[in-house]
Design a protein around this motif. Sequence first.
Motif, PDB file in Angstrom:
ATOM      1  N   ASP A 121      63.383  -6.068  41.719  1.00  0.00           N
ATOM      2  CA  ASP A 121      62.896  -7.121  42.598  1.00  0.00           C
ATOM      3  C   ASP A 121      64.050  -7.857  43.257  1.00  0.00           C
ATOM      4  O   ASP A 121      64.031  -8.134  44.466  1.00  0.00           O
ATOM      5  CB  ASP A 121      62.053  -8.124  41.809  1.00  0.00           C
ATOM      6  CG  ASP A 121      60.773  -7.525  41.261  1.00  0.00           C
ATOM      7  OD1 ASP A 121      60.766  -6.320  40.956  1.00  0.00           O
ATOM      8  OD2 ASP A 121      59.783  -8.268  41.122  1.00  0.00           O
ATOM      9  N   ARG A 122      65.057  -8.206  42.460  1.00  0.00           N
ATOM     10  CA  ARG A 122      66.178  -8.997  42.983  1.00  0.00           C
ATOM     11  C   ARG A 122      66.979  -8.216  44.022  1.00  0.00           C
ATOM     12  O   ARG A 122      67.487  -8.799  44.982  1.00  0.00           O
ATOM     13  CB  ARG A 122      67.080  -9.446  41.833  1.00  0.00           C
ATOM     14  CG  ARG A 122      66.415 -10.513  40.953  1.00  0.00           C
ATOM     15  CD  ARG A 122      67.321 -11.039  39.866  1.00  0.00           C
ATOM     16  NE  ARG A 122      67.413 -10.139  38.730  1.00  0.00           N
ATOM     17  CZ  ARG A 122      68.472  -9.453  38.364  1.00  0.00           C
ATOM     18  NH1 ARG A 122      69.598  -9.549  39.081  1.00  0.00           N
ATOM     19  NH2 ARG A 122      68.463  -8.664  37.308  1.00  0.00           N
ATOM     20  N   ARG A 128      61.110 -17.439  42.209  1.00  0.00           N
ATOM     21  CA  ARG A 128      62.148 -16.436  41.961  1.00  0.00           C
ATOM     22  C   ARG A 128      63.059 -16.947  40.856  1.00  0.00           C
ATOM     23  O   ARG A 128      63.237 -18.154  40.684  1.00  0.00           O
ATOM     24  CB  ARG A 128      62.987 -16.165  43.218  1.00  0.00           C
ATOM     25  CG  ARG A 128      62.203 -15.629  44.416  1.00  0.00           C
ATOM     26  CD  ARG A 128      61.730 -14.208  44.194  1.00  0.00           C
ATOM     27  NE  ARG A 128      61.080 -13.650  45.379  1.00  0.00           N
ATOM     28  CZ  ARG A 128      59.792 -13.766  45.654  1.00  0.00           C
ATOM     29  NH1 ARG A 128      59.013 -14.473  44.822  1.00  0.00           N
ATOM     30  NH2 ARG A 128      59.268 -13.226  46.731  1.00  0.00           N
ATOM     31  N   ARG A 184      58.166 -11.947  35.162  1.00  0.00           N
ATOM     32  CA  ARG A 184      58.689 -12.451  36.434  1.00  0.00           C
ATOM     33  C   ARG A 184      58.457 -13.953  36.513  1.00  0.00           C
ATOM     34  O   ARG A 184      57.568 -14.494  35.862  1.00  0.00           O
ATOM     35  CB  ARG A 184      57.979 -11.795  37.619  1.00  0.00           C
ATOM     36  CG  ARG A 184      58.276 -10.328  37.810  1.00  0.00           C
ATOM     37  CD  ARG A 184      57.453  -9.740  38.960  1.00  0.00           C
ATOM     38  NE  ARG A 184      57.957  -8.443  39.357  1.00  0.00           N
ATOM     39  CZ  ARG A 184      57.652  -7.306  38.731  1.00  0.00           C
ATOM     40  NH1 ARG A 184      56.835  -7.322  37.702  1.00  0.00           N
ATOM     41  NH2 ARG A 184      58.177  -6.170  39.145  1.00  0.00           N
ATOM     42  N   THR A 203      49.201 -12.159  38.241  1.00  0.00           N
ATOM     43  CA  THR A 203      49.745 -11.011  37.535  1.00  0.00           C
ATOM     44  C   THR A 203      49.166 -10.962  36.125  1.00  0.00           C
ATOM     45  O   THR A 203      48.387 -11.838  35.724  1.00  0.00           O
ATOM     46  CB  THR A 203      51.269 -11.121  37.435  1.00  0.00           C
ATOM     47  OG1 THR A 203      51.587 -12.271  36.619  1.00  0.00           O
ATOM     48  CG2 THR A 203      51.925 -11.281  38.803  1.00  0.00           C
ATOM     49  N   ASP A 241      54.154  -6.730  46.159  1.00  0.00           N
ATOM     50  CA  ASP A 241      53.665  -6.349  44.831  1.00  0.00           C
ATOM     51  C   ASP A 241      52.368  -5.545  44.933  1.00  0.00           C
ATOM     52  O   ASP A 241      52.173  -4.558  44.234  1.00  0.00           O
ATOM     53  CB  ASP A 241      53.385  -7.595  43.980  1.00  0.00           C
ATOM     54  CG  ASP A 241      54.632  -8.359  43.602  1.00  0.00           C
ATOM     55  OD1 ASP A 241      55.688  -7.732  43.455  1.00  0.00           O
ATOM     56  OD2 ASP A 241      54.539  -9.588  43.456  1.00  0.00           O
ATOM     57  N   ARG A 255      57.278 -15.317  39.221  1.00  0.00           N
ATOM     58  CA  ARG A 255      56.006 -15.458  39.938  1.00  0.00           C
ATOM     59  C   ARG A 255      54.873 -14.864  39.105  1.00  0.00           C
ATOM     60  O   ARG A 255      54.981 -13.752  38.607  1.00  0.00           O
ATOM     61  CB  ARG A 255      56.075 -14.805  41.320  1.00  0.00           C
ATOM     62  CG  ARG A 255      56.284 -13.295  41.343  1.00  0.00           C
ATOM     63  CD  ARG A 255      56.439 -12.790  42.783  1.00  0.00           C
ATOM     64  NE  ARG A 255      56.635 -11.343  42.852  1.00  0.00           N
ATOM     65  CZ  ARG A 255      57.797 -10.716  42.666  1.00  0.00           C
ATOM     66  NH1 ARG A 255      58.881 -11.430  42.383  1.00  0.00           N
ATOM     67  NH2 ARG A 255      57.886  -9.404  42.747  1.00  0.00           N
ATOM     68  N   HIS A 275      54.972 -21.204  39.144  1.00  0.00           N
ATOM     69  CA  HIS A 275      54.906 -19.743  39.145  1.00  0.00           C
ATOM     70  C   HIS A 275      54.114 -19.171  40.316  1.00  0.00           C
ATOM     71  O   HIS A 275      53.482 -18.121  40.199  1.00  0.00           O
ATOM     72  CB  HIS A 275      54.286 -19.269  37.827  1.00  0.00           C
ATOM     73  CG  HIS A 275      55.102 -19.601  36.615  1.00  0.00           C
ATOM     74  ND1 HIS A 275      56.258 -18.934  36.281  1.00  0.00           N
ATOM     75  CD2 HIS A 275      54.937 -20.565  35.659  1.00  0.00           C
ATOM     76  CE1 HIS A 275      56.757 -19.435  35.169  1.00  0.00           C
ATOM     77  NE2 HIS A 275      55.981 -20.438  34.772  1.00  0.00           N
ATOM     78  N   ASP A 301      64.300 -12.289  36.855  1.00  0.00           N
ATOM     79  CA  ASP A 301      63.354 -11.340  37.435  1.00  0.00           C
ATOM     80  C   ASP A 301      63.892  -9.916  37.296  1.00  0.00           C
ATOM     81  O   ASP A 301      65.112  -9.710  37.163  1.00  0.00           O
ATOM     82  CB  ASP A 301      63.131 -11.654  38.917  1.00  0.00           C
ATOM     83  CG  ASP A 301      62.208 -12.839  39.141  1.00  0.00           C
ATOM     84  OD1 ASP A 301      61.597 -13.302  38.159  1.00  0.00           O
ATOM     85  OD2 ASP A 301      62.102 -13.304  40.284  1.00  0.00           O
ATOM     86  N   PRO A 302      63.031  -8.918  37.340  1.00  0.00           N
ATOM     87  CA  PRO A 302      63.501  -7.530  37.233  1.00  0.00           C
ATOM     88  C   PRO A 302      64.581  -7.223  38.274  1.00  0.00           C
ATOM     89  O   PRO A 302      64.529  -7.705  39.416  1.00  0.00           O
ATOM     90  CB  PRO A 302      62.232  -6.711  37.494  1.00  0.00           C
ATOM     91  CG  PRO A 302      61.116  -7.603  37.079  1.00  0.00           C
ATOM     92  CD  PRO A 302      61.553  -8.990  37.436  1.00  0.00           C
TER      93      PRO A 302
END
Length: 686
Positions: free
Chosen positions: A541-542, A533, A579, A628, A588, A581, A528, A537-538
């Motif tokens: 983000d992608r 990726r 996520r 995070t 971010d 990550r 992570h 992922d949201p």
Amino acid sequence: MLHARAWSLIGIVLTVLSGLAPGGLAAQQIAAPPLSGGIAEANPAAAVPDRAAGGMRISWEVRNRFRLFREERDFQIHVAAESNQSILAAEQTFERQSDGRGWARNAVNRLCIDLGGHVSEPCTRDNVKESYLTPTEHPVTVRLTGAVPVGAVCAWSFDDGDSPRGTTQDCAEPIDFRARYGRATSATVDITSGDAPQRLAAQIKVRDILIAGLGDSIAAGEGNPDRTVPLSDEGFCFRSYLGGAGREFYRPSRAGYKGGRACGTSGSLQNWQQYGALWMNAACHRSLYSYQTRAALALAVRYPHIAVTYLPLACTGASIPDGMLGSQRARECLTAKSSARCQGTVNGQIAQLREALAAAGHRQPERKLDLVLMTIGANDINFSGLVSDVIVDAATERALFKRGGLIGSLDGSRSNLAHDLPQAFARLRGALRPLLDNDLSRVVFVSYANPALANGGTPCPGGKAGFDVHPSFNADPGRLATVTDYVQNEFLPRLKAIASCQSGVICRDPATDRMTFVETHQAAFTDHGFCARADSDPEFDRECFSAKGDSFVGSLVEAPHQPLACGRAASAFRAYLPRARWIRDANDSYFTAMTYPQAQSSSMQPSDIHDATWGLLSAVYGGAIHPTAEGHAAMADAALPAIETQLHLNAADAGDVTGEPLPPLTTPPSPAPTPPAATPPAPMQQ
């Protein structure tokens, strides 16, 4: 030189950048031993064994027992979310339920510690004024559970040896009362129904646990403001140190800001700051999402017979000499709508803790510190200089960093690790011993995790992905691999040896100087790191954070109106969604916190909010290369077993309830023993 000094700020931020990972305390009783041998399960109804005839039992729990929260509702959402699942799973549930806006965004304004870091004495909790550090009472709910006959009447009696209280009511109704601090209350209930009368008895005693959180940005929760910066969909111009066409670039602005957005236009810094992120403490970038807060909160959730008094003192930028033992620079100012109150420095954490304990001891001499949560050491080995060396790629910026001594070397870091850090730890141990009765096992030291690993421990490949928010950034693959190996194979093992008095590290008395070391979270972080990726992922983000490093519009004509190459609104970004990550990259950091370091000295304050120095720092100063909220939750999960062990919270409580039939009654049962007229019963809260 102005810019060189400004770069030192980034050094502090990056200090915690590249070696941080997810996170004991001692079972020091505040006044007397725990109730009949310990505290048991998290389920209040199951906390007392079923011995009574008919399967009935007395159950009790402390209400709003994470005492940092002023309102019960903020505690109850965690009780509901953490039922039968980990802190990490609960955080992921919160993230989905809040659509990525985060659970702390409103709770941060309802704490017993204000945004300036001052303890509210007294603190009004659920409409009752209490001393935060030295409570005299705890709110408790008592109920009869099990096979309670329908329509049964309960005559309750509560006696703490000083003020007996009694009430009679339907057995299905709970009773709220306030239990005396450090004193047991004997609870007795006579149950009358169609069956033979029964009596149950229990002893109610709340154990209040005092926990302090110490350390650096990883301990504080950097990278995770309690309320993220509101983003505008329009662009805001920054200058850079580059010449030619790259001298200006646009990134998303702050929503609500009405000043000039183009370079060369004027704008009030005070007005700009009013639309920034909100922290539990801005001077230290202290956050409710930190692993320390989450672990202390989870302790209160799991154990219904305790209360947790939590004192967060960790501060971003702290090293052992500057931050722990001495004062340090504040991260930024506390900004209000009407004015900016700028706290330029923060007192040393040990001094703050010593002062708080002295004040508590003056009011309650028996009040002791039970446990310390701590993470420290990355700033002591100039980790920021190593990170700067990895991610600052443009020739102009690298030259400025080198000139100011802000790009570090492995040789320098190794020297600090071998000599300076052990010596600093020796001084820190000396300061902590008298606060913990010479038992440093009650310091739960939660280690860092390597932030640059993904796919089962493979080092991140480097490049501009996740770092293209500033044109000078590009994670050099070779330098990144070298630093990643140093963190994994030298820094983290040496830190463990120092904290644990192992591998030749000399401690005055290893038996008492050895801290409780937590590192089990490190294995999870290998999948992570900041480059991880996943298809889950949201969507933002992608679509908008390019793997090729071309996330932003370069045209100075188009970028002021639409800075994102994906064409989406920047305001759609959500910092608190699950996520792959668990480490925030520079993109971010900007989209989550977009921090200007205006708490720094006057010589470092540019007159122009579009300044090149602030343009660069705003990309990392809010928490790049820090965990995070998911990462912090994973650290808290790792820390919790060590905390429970040090506090002796694993033993089952098996002896505080008895049941026995009453003798045959020839007259209706008395509601409760009635004290003499000179000491009338105190009313119960229904």
